[in-house]
Structures are given as structure tokens and as C-alpha cells.
Write a protein that holds these residues in place. Structure first.
Motif, PDB file in Angstrom:
ATOM      1  N   GLU A  34       0.811  -1.227   0.000  1.00 33.57           N
ATOM      2  CA  GLU A  34       0.000   0.000   0.000  1.00 33.57           C
ATOM      3  C   GLU A  34       0.843   1.276   0.000  1.00 33.57           C
ATOM      4  OE1 GLU A  34      -3.278   0.972  -0.342  1.00 33.57           O
ATOM      5  OE2 GLU A  34      -3.504  -1.099  -0.992  1.00 33.57           O
ATOM      6  N   GLU A  35       2.041   1.227   0.559  1.00 32.43           N
ATOM      7  CA  GLU A  35       2.854   2.450   0.579  1.00 32.43           C
ATOM      8  C   GLU A  35       3.277   2.890  -0.822  1.00 32.43           C
ATOM      9  OE1 GLU A  35       5.643  -0.876   2.037  1.00 32.43           O
ATOM     10  OE2 GLU A  35       3.679  -0.185   2.630  1.00 32.43           O
ATOM     11  N   LEU A  36       3.164   1.986  -1.799  1.00 31.55           N
ATOM     12  CA  LEU A  36       3.482   2.351  -3.190  1.00 31.55           C
ATOM     13  C   LEU A  36       2.254   2.830  -3.965  1.00 31.55           C
ATOM     14  CD1 LEU A  36       6.009  -0.455  -4.173  1.00 31.55           C
ATOM     15  CD2 LEU A  36       6.486   1.909  -3.522  1.00 31.55           C
ATOM     16  N   ARG A  37       1.088   2.839  -3.324  1.00 32.89           N
ATOM     17  CA  ARG A  37      -0.142   3.240  -4.017  1.00 32.89           C
ATOM     18  C   ARG A  37      -0.037   4.614  -4.685  1.00 32.89           C
ATOM     19  NH1 ARG A  37      -5.574   1.930  -4.479  1.00 32.89           N
ATOM     20  NH2 ARG A  37      -5.359   0.180  -3.063  1.00 32.89           N
ATOM     21  N   PRO A  38       0.474   5.651  -4.011  1.00 35.93           N
ATOM     22  CA  PRO A  38       0.550   6.952  -4.693  1.00 35.93           C
ATOM     23  C   PRO A  38       1.364   6.901  -5.992  1.00 35.93           C
ATOM     24  CG  PRO A  38       0.888   7.235  -2.345  1.00 35.93           C
ATOM     25  CD  PRO A  38       0.904   5.752  -2.603  1.00 35.93           C
ATOM     26  N   ALA A  39       2.455   6.171  -5.992  1.00 39.34           N
ATOM     27  CA  ALA A  39       3.280   6.056  -7.200  1.00 39.34           C
ATOM     28  C   ALA A  39       2.549   5.270  -8.293  1.00 39.34           C
ATOM     29  CB  ALA A  39       4.615   5.397  -6.870  1.00 39.34           C
ATOM     30  N   VAL A  40       1.857   4.202  -7.899  1.00 46.26           N
ATOM     31  CA  VAL A  40       1.104   3.408  -8.874  1.00 46.26           C
ATOM     32  C   VAL A  40      -0.052   4.232  -9.433  1.00 46.26           C
ATOM     33  CG1 VAL A  40      -0.294   1.334  -9.215  1.00 46.26           C
ATOM     34  CG2 VAL A  40       1.796   1.216  -7.847  1.00 46.26           C
ATOM     35  N   GLU A  41      -0.712   5.005  -8.593  1.00 48.07           N
ATOM     36  CA  GLU A  41      -1.784   5.880  -9.075  1.00 48.07           C
ATOM     37  C   GLU A  41      -1.249   6.909 -10.063  1.00 48.07           C
ATOM     38  OE1 GLU A  41      -3.544   7.262  -5.419  1.00 48.07           O
ATOM     39  OE2 GLU A  41      -4.913   5.544  -5.346  1.00 48.07           O
ATOM     40  N   ASP A  42      -0.043   7.427  -9.814  1.00 51.32           N
ATOM     41  CA  ASP A  42       0.592   8.328 -10.789  1.00 51.32           C
ATOM     42  C   ASP A  42       0.820   7.603 -12.109  1.00 51.32           C
ATOM     43  OD1 ASP A  42       0.664  10.496  -9.063  1.00 51.32           O
ATOM     44  OD2 ASP A  42       2.781  10.224  -8.526  1.00 51.32           O
ATOM     45  N   ALA A  43       1.289   6.364 -12.039  1.00 48.85           N
ATOM     46  CA  ALA A  43       1.528   5.586 -13.258  1.00 48.85           C
ATOM     47  C   ALA A  43       0.235   5.418 -14.049  1.00 48.85           C
ATOM     48  CB  ALA A  43       2.126   4.224 -12.909  1.00 48.85           C
ATOM     49  N   VAL A  44      -0.855   5.137 -13.353  1.00 50.98           N
ATOM     50  CA  VAL A  44      -2.155   4.997 -14.031  1.00 50.98           C
ATOM     51  C   VAL A  44      -2.515   6.308 -14.721  1.00 50.98           C
ATOM     52  CG1 VAL A  44      -4.635   4.669 -13.662  1.00 50.98           C
ATOM     53  CG2 VAL A  44      -2.991   3.190 -12.487  1.00 50.98           C
ATOM     54  N   ARG A  45      -2.375   7.414 -14.003  1.00 50.53           N
ATOM     55  CA  ARG A  45      -2.717   8.735 -14.554  1.00 50.53           C
ATOM     56  C   ARG A  45      -1.837   9.114 -15.734  1.00 50.53           C
ATOM     57  NH1 ARG A  45      -3.779  10.177  -9.483  1.00 50.53           N
ATOM     58  NH2 ARG A  45      -1.659  10.785  -9.004  1.00 50.53           N
ATOM     59  N   TRP A  46      -0.552   8.795 -15.649  1.00 49.72           N
ATOM     60  CA  TRP A  46       0.401   9.245 -16.666  1.00 49.72           C
ATOM     61  C   TRP A  46       0.459   8.352 -17.893  1.00 49.72           C
ATOM     62  CZ3 TRP A  46       5.084  10.379 -12.958  1.00 49.72           C
ATOM     63  CH2 TRP A  46       4.759  11.451 -12.131  1.00 49.72           C
ATOM     64  N   CYS A  47      -0.126   7.166 -17.839  1.00 52.64           N
ATOM     65  CA  CYS A  47      -0.085   6.272 -19.002  1.00 52.64           C
ATOM     66  C   CYS A  47      -0.912   6.883 -20.137  1.00 52.64           C
ATOM     67  CB  CYS A  47      -0.621   4.889 -18.646  1.00 52.64           C
ATOM     68  SG  CYS A  47      -0.570   3.750 -20.055  1.00 52.64           S
ATOM     69  N   PRO A  48      -0.272   7.241 -21.248  1.00 53.73           N
ATOM     70  CA  PRO A  48      -1.007   7.916 -22.321  1.00 53.73           C
ATOM     71  C   PRO A  48      -1.994   7.012 -23.065  1.00 53.73           C
ATOM     72  CG  PRO A  48       1.285   7.603 -22.961  1.00 53.73           C
ATOM     73  CD  PRO A  48       1.157   7.148 -21.540  1.00 53.73           C
ATOM     74  N   VAL A  49      -1.879   5.706 -22.905  1.00 52.73           N
ATOM     75  CA  VAL A  49      -2.792   4.793 -23.602  1.00 52.73           C
ATOM     76  C   VAL A  49      -3.718   4.049 -22.640  1.00 52.73           C
ATOM     77  CG1 VAL A  49      -1.312   4.535 -25.620  1.00 52.73           C
ATOM     78  CG2 VAL A  49      -1.050   2.956 -23.693  1.00 52.73           C
ATOM     79  N   GLU A  50      -3.712   4.456 -21.361  1.00 53.02           N
ATOM     80  CA  GLU A  50      -4.590   3.886 -20.338  1.00 53.02           C
ATOM     81  C   GLU A  50      -4.494   2.356 -20.268  1.00 53.02           C
ATOM     82  OE1 GLU A  50      -8.446   5.553 -21.215  1.00 53.02           O
ATOM     83  OE2 GLU A  50      -7.821   7.523 -20.531  1.00 53.02           O
ATOM     84  N   ALA A  51      -3.256   1.865 -20.210  1.00 48.30           N
ATOM     85  CA  ALA A  51      -3.013   0.421 -20.203  1.00 48.30           C
ATOM     86  C   ALA A  51      -2.903  -0.167 -18.795  1.00 48.30           C
ATOM     87  CB  ALA A  51      -1.729   0.115 -20.984  1.00 48.30           C
TER      88      ALA A  51
END
Length: 64
Positions: free
Chosen positions: A41-58
Motif C-alpha cells: 500500500e505504501e506504493l499506491r501513490p506512485a502506482v496511481e501516478d503511473a495509471v494517470r500518466w499512461c497515455p494509452v490507459e493500459a
């Protein structure tokens, strides 16, 4: 938290790896690979950033 990646949709932009390199890596084939399918769970903010920043929503996050 469970992370899902649609490798068929991935275009190798590596935004996810930049956001959360402990969870994602872009391989020699220019497609993302999960280093951790169930990151802590401590990596959730970084993973949420990855979701947001993925230009193809993969990338998706599923809550356990």
C-alpha cells in the motif's frame, strides 16, 4: 491492491516506470512488465501516478 497491465495496449512510453520503477519496467520489447503484481500500500501513490500518466490507459488498479 492488485495492478493489471494491458500489454496489447502498451506502446512503451515508460511513464509508468518513471512513476513507479519498483512496480513497472519496460523490457527490451518496449512493453511494460510488472515487477510486482500486488505492491504494498505504501506504493499506491506512485502506482496511481503511473495509471494517470499512461497515455494509452493500459494500467488498472484493483482493490483487494
Amino acid at each position: 491492491m492488485k495492478v493489471n497491465v494491458d500489454r496489447a495496449r502498451c506502446q512503451g512510453h515508460a511513464q509508468c516506470e518513471d512513476a513507479a520503477g519498483l512496480v513497472f519496467e519496460v523490457g527490451d520489447d518496449a512493453l511494460v512488465r510488472l515487477r510486482m503484481e500486488n505492491p504494498p500500500e505504501e506504493l499506491r501513490p506512485a502506482v496511481e501516478d503511473a495509471v494517470r500518466w499512461c497515455p494509452v490507459e493500459a494500467i488498472r488498479i484493483e482493490n483487494d
